[in-house]
Design a protein around this motif. Structure first.
Motif, PDB file in Angstrom:
ATOM      1  N   SER A 176      55.119  82.182  20.267  1.00  0.00           N
ATOM      2  CA  SER A 176      56.059  82.992  19.524  1.00  0.00           C
ATOM      3  C   SER A 176      56.585  84.203  20.395  1.00  0.00           C
ATOM      4  O   SER A 176      55.819  84.555  21.559  1.00  0.00           O
ATOM      5  N   MET A 177      57.703  84.564  19.918  1.00  0.00           N
ATOM      6  CA  MET A 177      58.450  85.667  20.926  1.00  0.00           C
ATOM      7  C   MET A 177      59.009  86.568  19.860  1.00  0.00           C
ATOM      8  O   MET A 177      59.582  86.210  18.680  1.00  0.00           O
ATOM      9  N   GLY A 178      59.061  87.902  20.355  1.00  0.00           N
ATOM     10  CA  GLY A 178      59.788  88.767  19.536  1.00  0.00           C
ATOM     11  C   GLY A 178      59.070  90.121  19.078  1.00  0.00           C
ATOM     12  O   GLY A 178      58.069  90.523  20.331  1.00  0.00           O
ATOM     13  N   SER A 227      61.483  91.539  23.788  1.00  0.00           N
ATOM     14  CA  SER A 227      60.306  90.912  22.948  1.00  0.00           C
ATOM     15  C   SER A 227      59.055  90.663  23.835  1.00  0.00           C
ATOM     16  O   SER A 227      59.023  90.263  25.080  1.00  0.00           O
ATOM     17  N   ALA A 228      57.944  90.607  22.919  1.00  0.00           N
ATOM     18  CA  ALA A 228      56.436  90.398  23.495  1.00  0.00           C
ATOM     19  C   ALA A 228      56.445  88.786  23.329  1.00  0.00           C
ATOM     20  O   ALA A 228      57.432  88.132  22.491  1.00  0.00           O
ATOM     21  N   ALA A 229      55.469  88.034  24.231  1.00  0.00           N
ATOM     22  CA  ALA A 229      55.110  86.658  24.021  1.00  0.00           C
ATOM     23  C   ALA A 229      53.611  86.393  23.578  1.00  0.00           C
ATOM     24  O   ALA A 229      52.796  87.099  24.119  1.00  0.00           O
ATOM     25  N   ARG A 230      53.704  85.417  22.806  1.00  0.00           N
ATOM     26  CA  ARG A 230      52.105  85.047  22.434  1.00  0.00           C
ATOM     27  C   ARG A 230      52.140  83.603  22.265  1.00  0.00           C
ATOM     28  O   ARG A 230      52.710  83.044  21.679  1.00  0.00           O
ATOM     29  N   TYR A 231      51.080  83.039  22.700  1.00  0.00           N
ATOM     30  CA  TYR A 231      50.486  81.691  22.756  1.00  0.00           C
ATOM     31  C   TYR A 231      49.216  81.433  21.982  1.00  0.00           C
ATOM     32  O   TYR A 231      48.352  82.270  22.414  1.00  0.00           O
ATOM     33  N   GLU A 232      49.067  80.692  21.011  1.00  0.00           N
ATOM     34  CA  GLU A 232      47.971  80.518  20.392  1.00  0.00           C
ATOM     35  C   GLU A 232      47.701  78.857  20.076  1.00  0.00           C
ATOM     36  O   GLU A 232      48.637  78.174  20.107  1.00  0.00           O
TER      37      GLU A 232
END
Lengths: 323, 323, 323
Positions: free
Chosen positions: C115-117, C156-161
């Motif tokens: 996800s980003m944003g 934006s920030a970024a996250r991986y899950e």
């Protein structure tokens, strides 16, 4: 404005549960505008708007809903609770008070209808405005002045109304948690009676401006016959703007004639205090082309000013669309 | 961009009246971007957009419509008539003139098409831009400079176009009620001819910048063969920016190759005045994943500067989505 | 929030191609709010929101999507590549870096979800917040403080899950192309385990504030039985705010009881450093009326301050609607 129903409606047709709905509609216009007092007198004008209508119903049959446009959706979101002030910053926090909320929210049932947000005061609801002219509204000079729900206060405002037979009763209040200490205690009450082709409205408003109590009383009458709707308004306020002795009077009349696709409108409105008298006269026409399109034009003569009257002519002509 | 039809379309299928429609569509992207001259060279980039398309048809068969996005809907609403100036504030009012209107409105029929709002000038319409690269556009350095419809003017602009056979003819004007006295009399004319796999465009623009007349002529040619589209543009303006003797030349070429899901693009563009020469070179690729998703990346080399050239490399890579 | 499917869904049912979808939903609320420390203690509050959900699927079955609201759509569009700096203006350009992007974009598949944003950091994702109260959130004082994805950085920030069985693993990073040199290298990692009626989360974050490395570790536990959900969080950060020796501790507990249409919520949360201790206690209730409407109210007691504690009571009551 034509409402475009989203598919939720279609889906709801086959469902047995109450369903909330979102509708999207739009409007646009394009044309030219003229102002006799501008450096460049003739200009282009265009606008595009998208509006959202939200509606639902509780299990017990209360209707609720809200409306907002895409362009003022930022302000529509502003009625959010403010953060607790940082330690030491004190009492400035007004906590959940509306912050120039745009759009409005309502709930209605047998008890009547309660609305909050950017809602007209009770006096404005029952007396309304004279008929307006032009593609762009040409300054909306047909509109009466009111004390309630002005841009000077922190919205949201609140209004309750109840209708039975031809009678409508309404009360309203501006947000008491208003940041502008110069404007407080804004309340309004109004009553409207409609019977056959006639309607009468009477409204009263009060507010404290810099500690001076200002009162405004306004009445309207409307009659429709042979395709013509005539409307007249008369209002008086004392100590207008919080200035002692500055009495304000506004009055006007409008006529709107509709036949098939054509409608023709004219108004004359006067707003005066002891030291000045502003006069606004407008005439306009609209011709429906079908499918939501119309040719619309208008002309307004404005006569105003403190140090001798200024004469200004404004006009516009173009196409208006609703989607 | 894939248009999503609202249920009004479905409802209209069973109705016999002309119906206006609202469509909602969207786009989004996520990825990384690189700039050789930034302090932190690598960054994240993401964006979400929602767009509205409004369309209708009059009883006589004129098509009309408008478009706006959620994010610039505030500006789309700006083409509103301004309020009459308060007494004594004089002639500054420009009355209904567009105020940086975003979006656009059009009406079209056998007579051609008339558009207003944030519309490209005639010269830009007929010559277009070189093919661009990258997930984010990487500064859109493939785009030509034009005199018409710049951010310096008060929109809305207006454009008329007429097409017959492969020939398109267009004229346009910026809003004459422009607040910026430094920029006036902005007009453009253009013609485009398309035949089989070829297209040629020729445009002319003029504007007065601080009283100095600036002229711009620009031409483009395009050919498509074996999946490759080649495009070239050449433009010349004298007294650019209203500075006497400051001649401006821009020219460039682009190639785009498409095969199945893959497309590869490259461009080279030069913009020069007597005292400087800026060069932009880009290459990029896109691979469609189906369902509206693509992997997109690009790289641009920028060589510019007054006091000796600066070399900058920009690149990006990520996913692009349309809804 | 109830999603309203647009007709594209209906159309897609009869189509064989993968189709991207747009959904429109909304929420609104209206009521009164109270703040014991405000000049005018009681105020009106209202809000209207419209949200867009965008979703699609690639040919190989990857899901992708994005979400944005009408009110923050302007910021949602901000992750655009910035223009190349004008010659001589140097290296300030950060190129395609998100600029306080609102909304978020994602792609997901067997590999997990990226996800980003405006996405919460990994630690926030796995530990979440204590249950909140009130129509307006009353300052959202149930929410824990985190180092990731604060308003101080350029999104934006970024996250991986990645989730498997009851285990969720996540990593995240703020945008490295952050303009605020005072805040750099923001990373987070988290793990969550859910089994039957229990869930445990553990998160770690780090950032450099004015060159001082700040670490934050936070844990949460949750249990649901007999209609009651209990949750507790505990977090510790050293050198909070980049101030050496300024250790920060936050902890709290919440309980939420749901039975039929009724839910009752309470929380107590403490946030303290060496020089101060802020305490927040809230209680609230919600009663569903059906169709997306609820009666909601809450009360929060805030005890905070540097120079001796300040006691503040905030409360609200009203109607909440989802469309």
């Amino acid at each position: 404005m034509k409402k475009v129903l989203l598919a939720s409606t279609v889906l709801a047709m086959t469902a047995t549960v109450a369903a909330a709905d979102v509708t999207v509609s739009g409007s646009a216009r394009m044309g030219v505008a003229y102002n006799s007092e501008a450096v460049n007198k003739l200009g282009f004008t265009s606008r595009v708007r998208v509006a959202f209508g939200l509606s639902g119903e509780t299990d017990t049959g209360l209707a609720f809903g809200a409306s907002i446009r895409a362009d003022n959706s930022g302000a529509g979101n502003n009625g959010v609770a403010r953060a607790t002030p940082a330690p030491g910053t004190g009492s400035g926090d007004v906590n959940g008070a509306g912050n120039q909320a745009a759009g409005s929210v309502f709930v209605s049932g047998a008890f009547g209808k309660l609305s909050m947000g950017d809602v007209d005061g009770a006096a404005e609801l029952v007396t309304g405005d004279l008929a307006g002219v032009g593609l762009t509204g040409l300054g909306d000079l047909n509109e009466s002045a009111f004390l309630s729900n002005t841009d000077a206060v922190r919205r949201s405002a609140a209004r309750y109304e109840y209708s039975t037979g031809g009678l409508t009763f309404a009360v309203s209040a501006d947000n008491p948690q208003n940041d502008a200490a110069a404007l407080e205690n804004v309340y309004s009450i109004g009553v409207k009676y409609s019977v056959d082709a006639y309607a009468f409205g009477l409204g009263y408003e009060t507010s404290d401006v810099n500690g001076v109590s200002v009162d405004h009383i306004i009445a309207s009458g409307e009659a429709t016959f042979s395709g013509i709707t005539l409307k007249a308004v008369y209002g008086e306020a004392d100590d207008f703007g919080g200035i002692a002795g500055n009495d304000f009077t506004q009055y006007g009349i409008s006529a709107k004639y509709s036949m098939d696709a054509l409608s023709v409108t004219a108004f004359h409105r006067v707003a005066e205090t002891g030291v000045r008298k502003d006069k606004f006269t407008g005439i306009g026409a609209s011709y429906a082309l079908g499918g939501g399109a119309s040719v619309v034009g208008g002309l307004v003569d404005v006569n105003y000013g403190l140090g001798g009257p200024v004469d200004q002519t404004r006009a516009d002509l173009g196409l208006s669309f609703s989607f």
